[in-house]
Design a protein around this motif. Structure first.
Motif, PDB file in Angstrom:
ATOM      1  N   ARG A 195       0.854  -1.007   0.172  1.00  0.00           N
ATOM      2  CA  ARG A 195      -0.427  -0.775   0.528  1.00  0.00           C
ATOM      3  C   ARG A 195       0.816   1.209  -0.193  1.00  0.00           C
ATOM      4  NH1 ARG A 195      -0.381  -3.328   4.595  1.00  0.00           N
ATOM      5  NH2 ARG A 195       0.421  -2.447   6.775  1.00  0.00           N
ATOM      6  N   GLU A 235       2.032  -0.559  -3.915  1.00  0.00           N
ATOM      7  CA  GLU A 235       0.811  -0.742  -4.987  1.00  0.00           C
ATOM      8  C   GLU A 235       0.261   0.814  -4.731  1.00  0.00           C
ATOM      9  OE1 GLU A 235      -2.374  -2.943  -3.391  1.00  0.00           O
ATOM     10  OE2 GLU A 235      -1.499  -4.612  -4.898  1.00  0.00           O
ATOM     11  N   ASP A 280      -2.121   2.031  -2.901  1.00  0.00           N
ATOM     12  CA  ASP A 280      -4.023   2.574  -1.785  1.00  0.00           C
ATOM     13  C   ASP A 280      -3.556   3.003  -0.753  1.00  0.00           C
ATOM     14  OD1 ASP A 280      -2.518  -0.615  -2.555  1.00  0.00           O
ATOM     15  OD2 ASP A 280      -4.125  -0.845  -0.819  1.00  0.00           O
ATOM     16  N   GLU A 281      -4.549   3.646  -0.003  1.00  0.00           N
ATOM     17  CA  GLU A 281      -3.996   3.719   1.442  1.00  0.00           C
ATOM     18  C   GLU A 281      -4.797   2.474   2.653  1.00  0.00           C
ATOM     19  OE1 GLU A 281      -3.501   6.586   3.000  1.00  0.00           O
ATOM     20  OE2 GLU A 281      -3.078   8.364   0.263  1.00  0.00           O
ATOM     21  N   GLY A 295      -6.708  -3.962   3.070  1.00  0.00           N
ATOM     22  CA  GLY A 295      -6.200  -4.434   2.479  1.00  0.00           C
ATOM     23  C   GLY A 295      -6.318  -5.927   2.179  1.00  0.00           C
TER      24      GLY A 295
END
Length: 200
Positions: free
Chosen positions: A107, A185, A187-188, A194
């Motif tokens: 992330r 990746e 994403d937060e 996840g």
């Protein structure tokens, strides 16, 4: 005072080794049904989660491809109904499952480093036996348990026991024939988020 500070640093670095609850134990029957062996040679792969801000290590796991492919995820937080699990061992690690495991951990805050080394079938089988016999690992002991396990495998006796994921990763960097990959990746969220997004 220095000892207290050092202890707090270890806790801060290794807190990511247990961020979520484990799932239910899979039956031996289900583990056998889902068993998967990846094509190609026997391998041992060190998996390390690295902070994108500090560069420090946050978690250690170990994937072994012998008679079957499993991930030893000590004090880890990955759980999915489609992946049978006993204690800290994830079974049936098909390519889609391995991709999901990496995606769940990567992330904006962390990336995943994999370091694969080819081993003999005998080394891989011993690693599998040790992993299955290990039992659950306590919080913040992911790297310590992994190094202790590796030391018992012929050819890996030189691995020094450590609590720090990045130090183990650096030891693996020097192994002959190691193949390293880094997965990112953007994403937060957390490992729990996840895992929740994984579709298998």
């Amino acid at each position: 005072m220095m000892r207290i500070c050092a202890a707090l640093a270890v806790v801060a670095v290794l807190g990511a080794c247990a961020e979520g609850p484990k799932g239910p134990q899979a039956s031996d029957t289900r583990v056998l049904e889902e068993a998967y062996r990846h094509p190609g040679p026997a391998t041992i792969t060190l998996i390390t989660m690295i902070s994108n801000t500090s560069g420090s290590g946050a978690h250690t796991a170990l994937m072994v491809n012998g008679s079957q492919r499993v991930i030893f995820d000590p004090a880890g937080s990955f759980y999915n109904d489609a992946v049978p699990q006993q204690d800290d061992v994830l079974f049936g690690i098909r390519p889609v499952v391995f991709a999901a495991y990496k995606s769940a951990h990567a992330r904006v805050a962390y990336h995943v480093v994999t370091q694969e080394v080819e081993v003999t079938p005998q080394q891989a089988e011993l690693a599998l036996q040790l992993i299955k016999a290990r039992g659950p690992v306590s919080q913040a002991a992911c790297t310590n348990s992994t190094t202790s396990l590796l030391q018992q495998i012929p050819g890996f006796e030189d691995i020094k026991v450590t609590y720090f994921p990045k130090k183990l990763m650096q030891q693996f960097e020097t192994r002959p024939g190691v193949v390293t990959d880094r997965y990112y990746e953007d994403d937060e969220g957390t490992i729990v988020d996840g895992v929740a997004k994984v579709q298998l």
